[in-house]
Design a protein around this motif. Sequence first.
Motif, mmCIF file in Angstrom:
data_model
loop_
_atom_site.group_PDB
_atom_site.id
_atom_site.type_symbol
_atom_site.label_atom_id
_atom_site.label_comp_id
_atom_site.label_asym_id
_atom_site.label_seq_id
_atom_site.Cartn_x
_atom_site.Cartn_y
_atom_site.Cartn_z
ATOM 1 N N ASP A 23 0.981 -1.144 -0.212
ATOM 2 C CA ASP A 23 -0.101 -0.167 -0.125
ATOM 3 C C ASP A 23 0.896 1.192 0.025
ATOM 4 O OD1 ASP A 23 -2.352 -1.368 -0.086
ATOM 5 O OD2 ASP A 23 -2.749 -1.324 2.047
ATOM 6 N N ALA A 24 1.786 1.378 0.747
ATOM 7 C CA ALA A 24 2.898 2.619 0.707
ATOM 8 C C ALA A 24 3.496 2.588 -0.544
ATOM 9 C CB ALA A 24 3.679 2.169 1.867
ATOM 10 N N TYR A 25 3.964 1.722 -1.231
ATOM 11 C CA TYR A 25 4.603 1.483 -2.330
ATOM 12 C C TYR A 25 3.817 2.248 -3.578
ATOM 13 C CZ TYR A 25 6.791 -0.239 -6.774
ATOM 14 O OH TYR A 25 7.390 0.038 -7.738
ATOM 15 N N LEU A 26 2.365 1.961 -3.570
ATOM 16 C CA LEU A 26 1.640 2.409 -4.481
ATOM 17 C C LEU A 26 1.121 3.715 -3.999
ATOM 18 C CD1 LEU A 26 -0.512 -0.931 -4.857
ATOM 19 C CD2 LEU A 26 1.094 0.210 -6.605
ATOM 20 N N ALA A 27 1.014 4.021 -2.913
ATOM 21 C CA ALA A 27 0.576 5.453 -2.414
ATOM 22 C C ALA A 27 1.844 6.148 -2.954
ATOM 23 C CB ALA A 27 0.497 5.416 -1.112
ATOM 24 N N GLU A 28 2.941 5.936 -2.506
ATOM 25 C CA GLU A 28 4.060 6.825 -3.219
ATOM 26 C C GLU A 28 3.921 7.307 -4.575
ATOM 27 O OE1 GLU A 28 7.734 4.988 -1.813
ATOM 28 O OE2 GLU A 28 7.277 5.086 0.273
ATOM 29 N N ARG A 29 3.429 6.457 -5.275
ATOM 30 C CA ARG A 29 3.453 6.654 -6.753
ATOM 31 C C ARG A 29 2.080 6.891 -7.219
ATOM 32 N NH1 ARG A 29 7.297 3.713 -5.109
ATOM 33 N NH2 ARG A 29 9.145 3.597 -6.196
ATOM 34 N N GLU A 30 1.261 7.349 -6.306
ATOM 35 C CA GLU A 30 -0.244 7.727 -6.508
ATOM 36 C C GLU A 30 -0.829 6.920 -7.713
ATOM 37 O OE1 GLU A 30 0.265 12.062 -7.708
ATOM 38 O OE2 GLU A 30 0.438 12.752 -5.753
ATOM 39 N N ALA A 31 -0.607 5.361 -7.314
ATOM 40 C CA ALA A 31 -1.214 4.630 -8.160
ATOM 41 C C ALA A 31 -2.478 3.869 -7.526
ATOM 42 C CB ALA A 31 -0.145 3.524 -8.442
ATOM 43 N N SER A 32 -3.264 3.431 -8.269
ATOM 44 C CA SER A 32 -4.480 2.867 -7.668
ATOM 45 C C SER A 32 -5.068 1.795 -8.729
ATOM 46 C CB SER A 32 -5.819 4.017 -7.465
ATOM 47 O OG SER A 32 -5.649 4.991 -6.663
ATOM 48 N N PRO A 33 -4.262 0.722 -8.575
ATOM 49 C CA PRO A 33 -4.486 -0.233 -9.528
ATOM 50 C C PRO A 33 -5.614 -1.152 -9.081
ATOM 51 C CG PRO A 33 -2.607 -0.894 -8.197
ATOM 52 C CD PRO A 33 -2.913 0.523 -7.910
ATOM 53 N N PRO A 34 -6.149 -1.947 -10.063
ATOM 54 C CA PRO A 34 -7.153 -3.033 -9.461
ATOM 55 C C PRO A 34 -6.666 -4.019 -8.521
ATOM 56 C CG PRO A 34 -7.167 -2.948 -11.860
ATOM 57 C CD PRO A 34 -6.097 -2.116 -11.484
ATOM 58 N N ARG A 35 -7.023 -4.246 -7.344
ATOM 59 C CA ARG A 35 -6.650 -5.021 -6.214
ATOM 60 C C ARG A 35 -7.623 -6.227 -5.986
ATOM 61 N NH1 ARG A 35 -5.490 0.318 -4.708
ATOM 62 N NH2 ARG A 35 -3.656 0.411 -3.657
#
Length: 317
Positions: free
Chosen positions: A198-210
Amino acid sequence: MTEARLRTFVALADTGSVRAAARRLYVTESAVSAAVAALTRELGVPLVRKEGRGLRLTPAGTAYAGYARQVLGLLEEGRAAARGAADPGRGTLRLAAVTTAADQLLPELLASFRGRWPDVELTLEVGPRRQVWSSLAAHEADLVLAGRPPAGLAATVLARRPNELVVVGAPHLADGFTPAGTPWVMREPGSGTRASADAYLAEREASPPRLVLGSNGAVIAGAAAGLGVALVSRDAVGAELDAGRLVVVDAPGMPLDRPWHAVGGAAPSATTLLFVRHLLDAPGWSAPGGGGPDRNGHEGAAEAMGGSRAAPTAGRD
């Protein structure tokens, strides 16, 4: 106020019913009710109230349950310390580990330790990071294997082992990978690996399908089946990488350095240190340098190991 009454109350707090608490403790329902009533009289405040067919703790009961768990944990810790001081090889050791550590690190360690020290009484609790650190704080565990201990915890880092987190996926997903566009398979909330993802994706402002799956094994199997990429410990996917079912994805900012920690309480028992010495003989494990606090403010291993009574170094025949 007796230990038996405290155990009864904690069982009631955990299960939410007199019947379930009685089953857990192998006593009668009337014995559970009598113990809780006696505690209520001693404290002078109501600890439980009826809710439907079960019971719910009052605010006073919730507050008291936390202290009761710590008291019971301290009693067990004291018993373990006494037995370990008398003979570390016949003491008790309560281990707690996050799921990935239990799956990947502990089986061989426990087997070899059991072969060397068969008279140590071992128990193992496996759960998410919040659970295992809570167990250490409540004196319900002697040693935790997990990631970095939380700040403010009265604990002693006794050993570390490198651990790389990598993004993996089926080969056909790796070529066109983007953090935001490629589906991800993830652990449940509360998992340390999930928090890192979650932290990795948040740093990249990414919201992929989960897609959330309930275990480390399910996440790995889902990634191999092509359901999405996953952030996992490299140690956990060696066989899949060798077989070509998974590949390491060239993701920006990877790999992540998330070392394993073996963490005891403020005063580790002799039997706990016996296990730590065994751990340090295993490949990859090392003691934190020096005897002072580590970078997280936790005491290092040298003082804990050197300041206690020396534990035997030879195994039992």
